[in-house]
Write an enzyme that holds these catalytic residues in place. Structure first.
Site, PDB file in Angstrom:
ATOM      1  N   THR A  65       1.260  -1.647   0.101  1.00  0.00           N
ATOM      2  CA  THR A  65      -0.140  -0.053   0.270  1.00  0.00           C
ATOM      3  C   THR A  65       0.833   1.057  -0.140  1.00  0.00           C
ATOM      4  O   THR A  65       1.882   1.385   0.159  1.00  0.00           O
ATOM      5  CB  THR A  65      -0.976  -0.059   1.247  1.00  0.00           C
ATOM      6  OG1 THR A  65      -0.021   0.100   2.900  1.00  0.00           O
ATOM      7  CG2 THR A  65      -1.817  -1.040   1.444  1.00  0.00           C
ATOM      8  N   ASP A 112      -3.789   5.776   2.028  1.00  0.00           N
ATOM      9  CA  ASP A 112      -3.168   7.018   2.857  1.00  0.00           C
ATOM     10  C   ASP A 112      -2.972   6.853   4.940  1.00  0.00           C
ATOM     11  O   ASP A 112      -4.348   6.735   5.203  1.00  0.00           O
ATOM     12  CB  ASP A 112      -3.882   7.877   2.756  1.00  0.00           C
ATOM     13  CG  ASP A 112      -3.168   9.362   3.396  1.00  0.00           C
ATOM     14  OD1 ASP A 112      -2.461   9.559   4.354  1.00  0.00           O
ATOM     15  OD2 ASP A 112      -3.112  10.688   3.187  1.00  0.00           O
ATOM     16  N   ASN A 167       4.964   0.555   8.227  1.00  0.00           N
ATOM     17  CA  ASN A 167       6.256   1.008   7.803  1.00  0.00           C
ATOM     18  C   ASN A 167       5.789   2.332   7.321  1.00  0.00           C
ATOM     19  O   ASN A 167       7.313   3.205   6.956  1.00  0.00           O
ATOM     20  CB  ASN A 167       6.717  -0.007   6.141  1.00  0.00           C
ATOM     21  CG  ASN A 167       7.457   0.873   5.762  1.00  0.00           C
ATOM     22  OD1 ASN A 167       8.317   1.122   6.688  1.00  0.00           O
ATOM     23  ND2 ASN A 167       7.589   1.106   4.211  1.00  0.00           N
ATOM     24  N   TYR A 171      11.689  13.865  13.887  1.00  0.00           N
ATOM     25  CA  TYR A 171      11.411  12.732  13.411  1.00  0.00           C
ATOM     26  C   TYR A 171      11.923  11.216  14.659  1.00  0.00           C
ATOM     27  O   TYR A 171      11.414  10.242  14.870  1.00  0.00           O
ATOM     28  CB  TYR A 171      12.431  11.850  12.451  1.00  0.00           C
ATOM     29  CG  TYR A 171      12.634  10.790  11.868  1.00  0.00           C
ATOM     30  CD1 TYR A 171      11.021  10.329  10.927  1.00  0.00           C
ATOM     31  CD2 TYR A 171      13.671  10.128  11.867  1.00  0.00           C
ATOM     32  CE1 TYR A 171      11.968   9.097  10.736  1.00  0.00           C
ATOM     33  CE2 TYR A 171      13.747   8.823  11.433  1.00  0.00           C
ATOM     34  CZ  TYR A 171      12.775   8.203  10.674  1.00  0.00           C
ATOM     35  OH  TYR A 171      12.354   6.459  10.327  1.00  0.00           O
ATOM     36  N   LYS A 198       9.648   8.318  15.785  1.00  0.00           N
ATOM     37  CA  LYS A 198      10.156   7.374  16.685  1.00  0.00           C
ATOM     38  C   LYS A 198       9.760   6.551  18.610  1.00  0.00           C
ATOM     39  O   LYS A 198      10.051   5.532  17.818  1.00  0.00           O
ATOM     40  CB  LYS A 198      11.665   6.920  15.702  1.00  0.00           C
ATOM     41  CG  LYS A 198      11.111   7.364  13.823  1.00  0.00           C
ATOM     42  CD  LYS A 198      10.239   6.245  13.485  1.00  0.00           C
ATOM     43  CE  LYS A 198      10.042   5.663  11.663  1.00  0.00           C
ATOM     44  NZ  LYS A 198       8.919   5.076  11.814  1.00  0.00           N
ATOM     45  N   VAL A 238      20.283   2.468   6.719  1.00  0.00           N
ATOM     46  CA  VAL A 238      19.480   1.470   5.193  1.00  0.00           C
ATOM     47  C   VAL A 238      19.197   2.174   3.387  1.00  0.00           C
ATOM     48  O   VAL A 238      18.831   3.278   4.089  1.00  0.00           O
ATOM     49  CB  VAL A 238      18.351   0.422   5.415  1.00  0.00           C
ATOM     50  CG1 VAL A 238      17.956   0.240   4.148  1.00  0.00           C
ATOM     51  CG2 VAL A 238      17.896   0.246   7.004  1.00  0.00           C
TER      52      VAL A 238
END
Length: 298
Positions: free
Chosen positions: A39, A60, A87, A152, A156, A185
């Protein structure tokens, strides 16, 4: 790392635009024999996954209606969701004293509230079946924040705390909850950070260059290839008893080591790395005015 083969789990992954972590997770789950629903906000952003034979849906995570519609579509077609991978998310790099409030709220709406929206849409179905796994994508910076990335990192860290509580709250229903904390990553996050970057600083104008560098620090030579990361995560999530926390990617050993450092040492290393180990000269200012009402005697 070999991916376990022959699984027929139904997997729903958010934030699956081509070139990102979500897309590679979908490919790894697909390679393991799972039925995968990828998605993203724009279906056209997942053209590579469609070509690979993976189902794609518009979703969304900042919209209650979109979340409910996508989850309902998966349940109507597949009958269940065995694994949910939260994710989807966005980044932001800016000094806290000058951060744009609108952009900061967008980060929390996607990263924290978006994760919670998905949990609330999927967990009741898993609980009813007394089976399922929810994997929330956090970050190593959720364990240890850096200058210029606090919004950010804070979002998290909130996801980390949510995950730990959720793991205990869903335990009576047989639902497993896992925190996946990526290190560096290879993905789209650096480019996306730069796209949202605004260097019109006042206080922090002397630091504009180093703040911009922070936006793409995870995309350097230490970054783990996305497909390698995805295979490692999927291997863990398909275990009968997946780990509670799973860290993988560049800088992970360093972060794990640094968590044991005293705060003064951590501050010293961070300030040197992100160039805050300076003392700026006083800002120019107008000459002080005299006392109000002070007049020269006649």
């Amino acid at each position: 790392m070999a991916v376990q083969q022959g699984r027929e789990d139904v997997v729903l992954v958010t934030g699956c635009s081509d070139g990102g972590i979500g897309a590679e997770l979908c490919k790894a789950f697909h390679a393991a024999g799972c039925t995968v629903y990828a998605t993203a906000r724009r279906v056209e952003a997942m053209a590579g996954l469609r070509e690979a034979g993976i189902r794609t849906l518009s979703l969304d995570v900042t919209s209650d209606e979109s979340v409910k519609a996508a989850v309902a579509a998966v349940l109507a077609e597949a009958g269940r969701i065995d694994i949910l991978v939260n994710n989807a998310g966005i980044g932001l790099v800016a000094p806290l004293a000058e951060v744009d409030h609108k952009k900061a709220k967008e980060v929390f709406d996607a990263n924290y509230w978006g994760t919670l929206r998905m949990v609330q849409a999927v967990a009741p179905h898993m609980a009813a079946r007394r089976s399922g796994t929810i994997a929330n994508i956090g970050s190593v910076v959720g364990y240890m924040c850096t200058p210029w990335g606090a919004i950010y990192s804070s979002s998290k860290a909130a996801v980390h705390n949510m995950t730990d509580a959720l793991r205990l709250e869903l335990q009576p229903f047989g639902v497993k909850v896992v925190l996946v904390a990526p290190g560096a990553v290879t993905s789209n996050i650096g480019a996306n950070n730069l796209e949202r970057f605004d260097d019109q600083f006042s206080m922090y104008a002397p630091f504009a260059a180093v703040i911009r560098q922070r936006a793409s620090i995870s995309q350097g030579s230490n970054s783990m290839p996305t497909d390698q990361f995805a295979r490692g995560v999927v291997q863990q999530l398909l275990r009968p008893r997946p780990p509670r926390h799973f860290l993988l990617g560049g800088f992970v050993p360093l972060i794990q080591f640094a968590l044991w450092w005293p705060m003064w040492l951590r501050d010293r290393v961070m300030s040197k790395t992100f160039k805050t180990d300076v003392v700026l000269p006083p800002a120019p200012s107008a000459a002080p005015a005299g006392p109000v009402g002070d007049k020269k005697a006649d």
